[in-house]
Motif scaffolding. Structure first.
Motif, PDB file in Angstrom:
ATOM      1  N   GLY A 179      34.494  35.224  45.177  1.00 24.16           N
ATOM      2  CA  GLY A 179      34.754  36.609  45.539  1.00 24.16           C
ATOM      3  C   GLY A 179      36.033  37.164  44.943  1.00 24.16           C
ATOM      4  O   GLY A 179      36.410  38.304  45.222  1.00 24.16           O
ATOM      5  N   MET A 180      36.710  36.377  44.106  1.00 24.15           N
ATOM      6  CA  MET A 180      37.978  36.792  43.515  1.00 24.15           C
ATOM      7  C   MET A 180      37.809  37.079  42.028  1.00 24.15           C
ATOM      8  O   MET A 180      36.974  36.471  41.369  1.00 24.15           O
ATOM      9  N   ASP A 181      38.636  37.984  41.516  1.00 24.58           N
ATOM     10  CA  ASP A 181      38.582  38.266  40.087  1.00 24.58           C
ATOM     11  C   ASP A 181      39.425  37.250  39.323  1.00 24.58           C
ATOM     12  O   ASP A 181      40.204  36.488  39.908  1.00 24.58           O
ATOM     13  N   ASP A 182      39.272  37.221  38.007  1.00 31.60           N
ATOM     14  CA  ASP A 182      39.966  36.236  37.193  1.00 31.60           C
ATOM     15  C   ASP A 182      41.483  36.406  37.238  1.00 31.60           C
ATOM     16  O   ASP A 182      42.229  35.420  37.170  1.00 31.60           O
ATOM     17  N   GLU A 183      41.949  37.637  37.359  1.00 27.45           N
ATOM     18  CA  GLU A 183      43.390  37.866  37.410  1.00 27.45           C
ATOM     19  C   GLU A 183      44.000  37.206  38.649  1.00 27.45           C
ATOM     20  O   GLU A 183      45.060  36.573  38.569  1.00 27.45           O
ATOM     21  N   THR A 184      43.324  37.332  39.779  1.00 27.50           N
ATOM     22  CA  THR A 184      43.821  36.719  41.012  1.00 27.50           C
ATOM     23  C   THR A 184      43.777  35.200  40.920  1.00 27.50           C
ATOM     24  O   THR A 184      44.737  34.508  41.285  1.00 27.50           O
ATOM     25  N   LEU A 185      42.679  34.667  40.411  1.00 28.92           N
ATOM     26  CA  LEU A 185      42.578  33.215  40.235  1.00 28.92           C
ATOM     27  C   LEU A 185      43.642  32.721  39.266  1.00 28.92           C
ATOM     28  O   LEU A 185      44.166  31.610  39.417  1.00 28.92           O
ATOM     29  N   GLY A 186      43.959  33.541  38.272  1.00 31.79           N
ATOM     30  CA  GLY A 186      44.997  33.164  37.321  1.00 31.79           C
ATOM     31  C   GLY A 186      46.354  33.032  37.982  1.00 31.79           C
ATOM     32  O   GLY A 186      47.134  32.130  37.649  1.00 31.79           O
TER      33      GLY A 186
END
Length: 265
Positions: free
Chosen positions: A167-174
């Motif tokens: 449910g998270m975008d790549d920027e947040t996971l980054g």
């Protein structure tokens, strides 16, 4: 998920590990409220661990990073691991660790990586630890009640984390992955020096929280933190969401102290 990604997933516990390692302070807040916070560390489920035991051969850094970066999987966990692999390239200490331990098996490296990254959290700056607390708040907010409660107790499964990460975008996971890699690198180079929070500073943080929450809710939070493993799902989830929300509202020294307390032993 490929077996090699076990290394990356082992590091999840160092960054998104429930409420930290242990908020090992007994605090007096309001009317003698004792806050001995038993907090959780996310562990990787055994369903992932058995794959590592199947292949005990050493893990090459370049092969590991390439396998994670080149994966086109859209699963949340795989996307996180892809970001983690990219983040490690910033820190030469991580590559060097692989190079000086060429015979270490994947299982051994997984275990040592977890220990190193968890220890390295105490070497990170206040700014990064506050970002970590914000990341944990996002995780428990995104999770459904069952996964949120499991996360809070420290027994979240890889499947549960995958659901949350999806449910998270790549920027947040980054952002999560950078915290993980920086903690591992800091411990490998043994710099900066690890920090330990002062009990008096944590106590002051909870004084501010108690003023905002009120006596009844503060007592509820304090009681729950001492028995997280026995709470029903709804109450365990409320406790972690409430604590992280309160950390976000703190400012200055009080916020710094509580963010550090979450990674202090």
């Amino acid at each position: 998920m490929d077996w090699s990604s076990v290394l990356g997933s082992a590091l999840i516990g160092a960054v998104v590990g429930g409420l930290g390692s242990l908020l090992a302070h007994v605090l007096k807040v309001g009317k003698n409220v004792l806050v001995g916070a038993l907090v959780a560390v996310v562990t990787v489920s055994s369903s992932m661990g058995w794959r590592a035991y199947q292949r005990r051969q050493p893990v090459d850094y370049d092969q590991l990073v390439a396998s994670l970066v080149e994966s086109d999987s859209t699963e949340g966990m795989d996307r996180y691991l892809r970001q983690w692999a990219l983040a490690t390239k910033t820190y030469p200490e991580i590559r060097q660790w692989f190079e000086v331990t060429p015979t270490m098996s994947s299982v051994e490296r997984q275990q040592q990586a977890m220990q190193l990254a968890q220890a390295g959290l105490r070497r990170l700056s206040d700014r990064i630890l506050i970002q970590r607390a914000e990341a944990l708040s996002l995780i428990v907010d995104l999770a459904d009640e069952k996964d949120c409660a499991a996360f809070s107790r420290g027994d979240i499964t890889a499947e549960g984390l995958n659901r949350i990460f999806s449910g998270m975008d790549d920027e947040t996971l980054g952002r999560f992955s950078v915290i993980t890699a920086s903690a591992l690198a800091a411990e490998l180079r043994q710099s900066p020096l690890p920090r330990q929070v002062m009990t008096s500073d944590v106590a002051q943080s909870f004084v501010e929280i108690s003023i905002r929450l009120g006596e009844d809710e503060t007592q509820r939070l304090a009681n729950n933190l001492q028995r997280m493993n026995t709470l029903p799902d709804d109450e365990a989830c409320w406790t972690s969401r409430s604590l992280y929300k309160q950390i976000a509202t703190l400012r200055g020294r009080n916020q710094d102290a509580l963010a550090l307390a979450l990674v202090s032993n």
